[in-house]
Design an enzyme around this catalytic site. Structure first.
Site, PDB file in Angstrom:
ATOM      1  N   ASP A 118       0.827  -1.207   0.000  1.00 31.88           N
ATOM      2  CA  ASP A 118       0.000   0.000   0.000  1.00 31.88           C
ATOM      3  C   ASP A 118       0.864   1.261   0.000  1.00 31.88           C
ATOM      4  O   ASP A 118       2.092   1.192   0.171  1.00 31.88           O
ATOM      5  CB  ASP A 118      -0.958   0.000   1.211  1.00 31.88           C
ATOM      6  CG  ASP A 118      -0.284  -0.425   2.512  1.00 31.88           C
ATOM      7  OD1 ASP A 118       0.964  -0.391   2.573  1.00 31.88           O
ATOM      8  OD2 ASP A 118      -0.985  -0.773   3.470  1.00 31.88           O
ATOM      9  N   ASN A 120      -7.275  -3.120  14.532  1.00 30.73           N
ATOM     10  CA  ASN A 120      -8.681  -3.358  14.149  1.00 30.73           C
ATOM     11  C   ASN A 120      -8.805  -4.540  13.180  1.00 30.73           C
ATOM     12  O   ASN A 120      -9.849  -4.734  12.577  1.00 30.73           O
ATOM     13  CB  ASN A 120      -9.293  -2.088  13.541  1.00 30.73           C
ATOM     14  CG  ASN A 120      -8.587  -1.651  12.261  1.00 30.73           C
ATOM     15  OD1 ASN A 120      -7.662  -2.300  11.794  1.00 30.73           O
ATOM     16  ND2 ASN A 120      -9.026  -0.537  11.697  1.00 30.73           N
ATOM     17  N   HIS A 138      -7.104  -4.936  10.406  1.00 32.16           N
ATOM     18  CA  HIS A 138      -6.878  -4.658   8.983  1.00 32.16           C
ATOM     19  C   HIS A 138      -5.631  -5.381   8.473  1.00 32.16           C
ATOM     20  O   HIS A 138      -4.703  -5.668   9.233  1.00 32.16           O
ATOM     21  CB  HIS A 138      -6.872  -3.142   8.679  1.00 32.16           C
ATOM     22  CG  HIS A 138      -5.675  -2.377   9.125  1.00 32.16           C
ATOM     23  ND1 HIS A 138      -5.716  -1.030   9.370  1.00 32.16           N
ATOM     24  CD2 HIS A 138      -4.388  -2.739   9.362  1.00 32.16           C
ATOM     25  CE1 HIS A 138      -4.509  -0.619   9.716  1.00 32.16           C
ATOM     26  NE2 HIS A 138      -3.694  -1.635   9.727  1.00 32.16           N
ATOM     27  N   GLU A 197      -9.508  -1.847   5.578  1.00 34.82           N
ATOM     28  CA  GLU A 197     -10.122  -1.571   6.873  1.00 34.82           C
ATOM     29  C   GLU A 197     -11.380  -2.432   7.051  1.00 34.82           C
ATOM     30  O   GLU A 197     -11.893  -2.994   6.074  1.00 34.82           O
ATOM     31  CB  GLU A 197     -10.498  -0.080   6.951  1.00 34.82           C
ATOM     32  CG  GLU A 197      -9.325   0.871   6.780  1.00 34.82           C
ATOM     33  CD  GLU A 197      -8.458   1.016   8.033  1.00 34.82           C
ATOM     34  OE1 GLU A 197      -8.439   0.106   8.887  1.00 34.82           O
ATOM     35  OE2 GLU A 197      -7.781   2.057   8.144  1.00 34.82           O
TER      36      GLU A 197
END
Ligand code: PGA
Length: 241
Positions: free
Chosen positions: A67, A136, A138, A143
């Site tokens: 990313d 979280n 991810h 996400e």
């Protein structure tokens, strides 16, 4: 699924580097997806050390970053391109033309996503995707809520993810709001996956991902379905496994 629990972060990084070195020995033109963040810092340090000792040859390897932030100049110190130069690319014998990362200031971000996905396909797909995991759940910048079918795409970063990066950018308002990330499907299409997790703050996300329901609310939970998944975690991250 193979879970390797190592007592401390430095040994975990060493184990991860050896894992990758074995794959490169078996296939010198390996196509790798690589993460940024705190977790892989030890891994890159170890890979560079092994290269300097003549133990790994990256000359035929191709690397794709998972990313990149959107909206940052490429040379911005917090761009993932800068990170990769600083911690890895500039210290090993990877050919510069074999180091890929999405453009951070593309003229047409949608077209850049398509180009990146096509580029990966043109190499025959990823042999090995190395991943970290977010608190979280991810993976890359996918996400919670990201569809399983997603290919490389533009994401709006979650408030938690942006807040976590705020100190590096010296202020929340300076953290980019969007990024380009490989999608869940891009990652799941990799022939092999290595997930790294270190530290207590990852323990819940790791146990939810590996033992909980497979749900888009925990993006890493899809990894339970990958046929060739290895997890290398330190004791703290593995405490709920
Ligand atoms: P970290 O990030 O390695 O900096 O904890 C991992 C991630 O958010 O994917």
């Amino acid at each position: 699924m193979q879970i390797i629990i190592i007592e401390e972060y430095p040994k975990m990084s060493q184990q991860a580097a050896r894992f990758i070195a074995q794959k490169i020995l078996a296939k010198p033109n390996l196509v790798l997806a690589l993460p940024t963040g705190n977790t892989p810092l030890g891994l890159y340090c170890e890979l560079v050390r092994m290269f300097k000792e003549g133990l790994i040859d990256f000359s035929k390897v191709t690397v794709f970053n998972l990313d990149e932030y959107l909206g940052l100049p490429p040379q911005h110190p917090q761009s993932f391109r800068s990170y990769m130069h600083k911690y890895f690319w500039d210290h090993v014998n990877l050919r510069p033309e074999s180091c890929y990362i999405p453009l951070s200031l593309p003229e047409n971000p949608e077209a850049e996503c398509y180009r990146y996905e096509q580029l990966i396909a043109s190499y025959g797909g990823l042999d090995l995707a190395v991943l970290g995991i977010g608190e979280n759940g991810h993976i890359a910048f996918n996400e919670p809520g990201t569809p399983w079918e997603s290919l490389t795409h533009i994401v709006k970063l979650s408030p938690e993810t942006r807040a976590r990066e705020a100190s590096k950018f010296r202020g929340l308002d300076k953290v980019p709001t969007h990024a380009i990330t490989m999608g869940i499907k891009t990652i799941m299409n990799a022939r092999e996956i290595l997930l790294l997790a270190s530290g207590e703050e990852k323990a819940l996300a790791l146990s939810r991902s590996l033992k909980g329901p497979i749900t888009p609310e925990t993006p890493a939970s899809i990894l339970q379905l990958h046929p060739n998944l290895t997890i290398i975690a330190d004791n703290l991250a593995a405490r709920h496994l």
